[in-house]
Scaffold this motif. Sequence first.
Motif, PDB file in Angstrom:
ATOM      1  N   ALA A 121       0.840  -1.208   0.000  1.00 36.88           N
ATOM      2  CA  ALA A 121       0.000   0.000   0.000  1.00 36.88           C
ATOM      3  C   ALA A 121       0.864   1.242   0.000  1.00 36.88           C
ATOM      4  O   ALA A 121       1.974   1.243   0.532  1.00 36.88           O
ATOM      5  CB  ALA A 121      -0.891  -0.014   1.232  1.00 36.88           C
ATOM      6  N   ALA A 122       0.376   2.312  -0.596  1.00 33.22           N
ATOM      7  CA  ALA A 122       1.058   3.606  -0.529  1.00 33.22           C
ATOM      8  C   ALA A 122       0.332   4.473   0.509  1.00 33.22           C
ATOM      9  O   ALA A 122      -0.723   4.094   1.021  1.00 33.22           O
ATOM     10  CB  ALA A 122       1.035   4.263  -1.898  1.00 33.22           C
ATOM     11  N   HIS A 123       0.931   5.628   0.807  1.00 38.29           N
ATOM     12  CA  HIS A 123       0.386   6.456   1.894  1.00 38.29           C
ATOM     13  C   HIS A 123      -0.392   7.639   1.365  1.00 38.29           C
ATOM     14  O   HIS A 123      -0.205   8.089   0.241  1.00 38.29           O
ATOM     15  CB  HIS A 123       1.534   6.999   2.746  1.00 38.29           C
ATOM     16  N   LEU A 136       1.812   7.951  -5.112  1.00 36.43           N
ATOM     17  CA  LEU A 136       1.707   6.836  -6.064  1.00 36.43           C
ATOM     18  C   LEU A 136       3.019   6.087  -6.042  1.00 36.43           C
ATOM     19  O   LEU A 136       4.078   6.712  -5.956  1.00 36.43           O
ATOM     20  CB  LEU A 136       1.464   7.375  -7.477  1.00 36.43           C
ATOM     21  N   ARG A 137       2.983   4.768  -6.123  1.00 31.80           N
ATOM     22  CA  ARG A 137       4.242   4.019  -6.269  1.00 31.80           C
ATOM     23  C   ARG A 137       4.205   3.380  -7.638  1.00 31.80           C
ATOM     24  O   ARG A 137       3.440   2.448  -7.891  1.00 31.80           O
ATOM     25  CB  ARG A 137       4.380   2.966  -5.162  1.00 31.80           C
ATOM     26  N   GLN A 138       5.044   3.890  -8.525  1.00 32.21           N
ATOM     27  CA  GLN A 138       5.006   3.428  -9.910  1.00 32.21           C
ATOM     28  C   GLN A 138       6.270   2.648 -10.253  1.00 32.21           C
ATOM     29  O   GLN A 138       7.370   3.041  -9.841  1.00 32.21           O
ATOM     30  CB  GLN A 138       4.881   4.648 -10.833  1.00 32.21           C
ATOM     31  N   PRO A 139       6.128   1.541 -10.999  1.00 37.17           N
ATOM     32  CA  PRO A 139       7.321   0.748 -11.338  1.00 37.17           C
ATOM     33  C   PRO A 139       8.357   1.596 -12.068  1.00 37.17           C
ATOM     34  O   PRO A 139       8.005   2.437 -12.899  1.00 37.17           O
ATOM     35  CB  PRO A 139       6.777  -0.360 -12.248  1.00 37.17           C
ATOM     36  N   VAL A 140       9.624   1.369 -11.734  1.00 37.98           N
ATOM     37  CA  VAL A 140      10.689   2.242 -12.232  1.00 37.98           C
ATOM     38  C   VAL A 140      10.891   2.126 -13.744  1.00 37.98           C
ATOM     39  O   VAL A 140      11.208   3.093 -14.412  1.00 37.98           O
ATOM     40  CB  VAL A 140      12.010   1.928 -11.478  1.00 37.98           C
ATOM     41  N   GLY A 141      10.720   0.920 -14.299  1.00 45.23           N
ATOM     42  CA  GLY A 141      10.956   0.738 -15.734  1.00 45.23           C
ATOM     43  C   GLY A 141      11.624  -0.600 -15.964  1.00 45.23           C
ATOM     44  O   GLY A 141      11.258  -1.607 -15.347  1.00 45.23           O
ATOM     45  N   VAL A 142      12.646  -0.612 -16.800  1.00 49.97           N
ATOM     46  CA  VAL A 142      13.397  -1.851 -17.044  1.00 49.97           C
ATOM     47  C   VAL A 142      14.476  -1.963 -15.963  1.00 49.97           C
ATOM     48  O   VAL A 142      15.348  -1.100 -15.849  1.00 49.97           O
ATOM     49  CB  VAL A 142      14.049  -1.832 -18.446  1.00 49.97           C
ATOM     50  N   LEU A 467      10.002  -3.913  -2.715  1.00 51.76           N
ATOM     51  CA  LEU A 467       8.966  -3.343  -3.596  1.00 51.76           C
ATOM     52  C   LEU A 467       9.141  -1.827  -3.673  1.00 51.76           C
ATOM     53  O   LEU A 467       8.921  -1.216  -4.720  1.00 51.76           O
ATOM     54  CB  LEU A 467       7.568  -3.720  -3.088  1.00 51.76           C
ATOM     55  N   ASP A 468       9.563  -1.213  -2.560  1.00 50.55           N
ATOM     56  CA  ASP A 468       9.871   0.232  -2.584  1.00 50.55           C
ATOM     57  C   ASP A 468      10.994   0.511  -3.585  1.00 50.55           C
ATOM     58  O   ASP A 468      10.962   1.491  -4.315  1.00 50.55           O
ATOM     59  CB  ASP A 468      10.344   0.733  -1.207  1.00 50.55           C
ATOM     60  N   PHE A 469      11.990  -0.387  -3.589  1.00 46.77           N
ATOM     61  CA  PHE A 469      13.147  -0.168  -4.463  1.00 46.77           C
ATOM     62  C   PHE A 469      12.755  -0.219  -5.939  1.00 46.77           C
ATOM     63  O   PHE A 469      13.232   0.573  -6.753  1.00 46.77           O
ATOM     64  CB  PHE A 469      14.228  -1.219  -4.154  1.00 46.77           C
ATOM     65  N   PHE A 470      11.896  -1.164  -6.285  1.00 40.39           N
ATOM     66  CA  PHE A 470      11.534  -1.316  -7.701  1.00 40.39           C
ATOM     67  C   PHE A 470      10.397  -0.387  -8.126  1.00 40.39           C
ATOM     68  O   PHE A 470       9.938  -0.443  -9.258  1.00 40.39           O
ATOM     69  CB  PHE A 470      11.181  -2.781  -8.006  1.00 40.39           C
ATOM     70  N   THR A 471       9.930   0.466  -7.200  1.00 43.23           N
ATOM     71  CA  THR A 471       8.925   1.465  -7.567  1.00 43.23           C
ATOM     72  C   THR A 471       9.455   2.845  -7.202  1.00 43.23           C
ATOM     73  O   THR A 471      10.316   2.992  -6.332  1.00 43.23           O
ATOM     74  CB  THR A 471       7.591   1.236  -6.820  1.00 43.23           C
ATOM     75  N   GLU A 472       8.912   3.838  -7.869  1.00 47.22           N
ATOM     76  CA  GLU A 472       9.311   5.230  -7.600  1.00 47.22           C
ATOM     77  C   GLU A 472       8.124   5.919  -6.930  1.00 47.22           C
ATOM     78  O   GLU A 472       6.998   5.812  -7.408  1.00 47.22           O
ATOM     79  CB  GLU A 472       9.603   5.899  -8.950  1.00 47.22           C
TER      80      GLU A 472
END
Length: 480
Positions: A121-123, A136-142, A467-472
């Motif tokens: 979940a995001a805050h 928003l927590r969005q996937p970083v990309g490749v 999951l935090d690391f792989f999302t921005e």
Amino acid sequence: MQHIKNYINGALVEPVSKTYLDNFDPSTGKVYSYIPDSDEKDVELAYVAAKNAFPAWSVTPKDKRSEYLLKIASLIEKNLDRLSLAESIDNGKPLKLAKTVDIPRAAANFHFYGTGILHYAAHSHSMENNAINYTLRQPVGVAGCISPWNLPLYLFSRKIAPALAAGCTVVAKPSEITPMTAYLLSELCIEAGLPAGVLNIVHGLGGKVGNAIVSHKDIPLISFTGGTITGKHIAAIAAPMFKKLSLELGGKNPNLIFADCDYEKMLSTTLLSSFANQGQICLCGSRIFVERKLYERFKTDFIARTKALVVGDPRDEKTKVGAIVSKSHFEKILNYIELAKTEGGKVLCGGNAVKMGGDFSNGYYIEPTIIESLPHDCRTNQEEIFGPVVTIMPFDTEEEVLDMANSTIYGLASVVWTQDLTRAHRIANNIHAGIVWINCWLLRDLRTPFGGVKASGVGREGGFEALDFFTEPKNVCIKL
Ligand code: NAD
């Protein structure tokens, strides 16, 4: 002989150069398969596939992504015997260890992140009647994922599973020394129906494939596990490109044994934390500090138990210590034993290569080795050996042992053996390590942060932090 293939855009493909490297079985010293000698051309193909797959994968509903990961987890479980045997042949580790630890933990990684993403979940932050912020927590990309040889599928999957769960697509490189389980994983991903390009696996050398991933201008994130020197090299390339970096690096872990410990439990666990996987687990304790009043008893019993460890054929049920992963690593470990002698170390047991017979006569085997009489600040006690070699040292006070334990450039893991809880907590608070095990070793709860301090790494894997690391995070502020 089998030719391993790259996994790019959903298919198993040859390297562009059509050239291959030898893959050795360290238990026999013989070539048993071939690995693609890929280069930046293959990395580019993998990147393009991952880039094209990203728009759809990143918005694939979490429960659908979860289904793919859980399917891969169950296929790993279904193929436990095949994967364990492959890992044992590639790595030289006892088959039993691969079957009970490495491969089940690889399945657990996919299972954990396949379910974890559903609860991620995001805050939001309310500024009373003024505004509301939500993140928003969005996937970083490749994502670029690079892993080592010591726990091949377990560490490879610990990066890939959270990356895929988070919605990233991946270009991954396993170690060229142990490529087979990553290759088998690509077959399982095809069987699981993972969409093309979501995961791409490029085999080959670090200096070619790894370097091409790290220096690729459009791969914004690198998750790396391996040696500290390689990590330094990667950081030097990636940091000026402002890449997101997670570096899980080397260690020189201390065990602190106090006289009031549960002796039998301590002794049997210390045997494991010293020599499991031939001492080639980044979390193995290689410097053993023992309170002086327990020192002689420990020394006698530890030597006896170590001498009883069976070194040999990794596929034999009785074997406790298998083969060292490669010829060059085997030679490096033997050189460290010689260094220890020149530094004044007394070899209490082991210290030699083991000459095996028959099929195994050219394999890379070293006796489990215990060395004493070395100062804590000599090279043997400061540098990572990463083999079945430990040193033992007596201490008198808690302050003294903490100073010695904290004296290396590393800070990955540590173990404390005592029944005095206050002391255990005090040491946990003061020791320079990302992980402190009290009266146990290698217990892992995947929800907890994992990683080291100082030269043992930057960033944390494990739990929702991965999951935090792989999302921005992106903050949105709405004025009311
Ligand atoms: P390594 O650094 O030689 O190689 C690790 C990976 O990096 C391999 O896939 C390799 O091909 C690749 N690589 C090598 N040079 C590269 C470059 N220039 N650019 C990009 N990639 C490159 O390490 P290793 O010998 O495979 O593994 C042993 C080391 O890993 C030990 O130091 C051990 O402590 C460490 N390790 C750490 C952890 C941890 O969680 N902290 C876990 C396991 C192993």
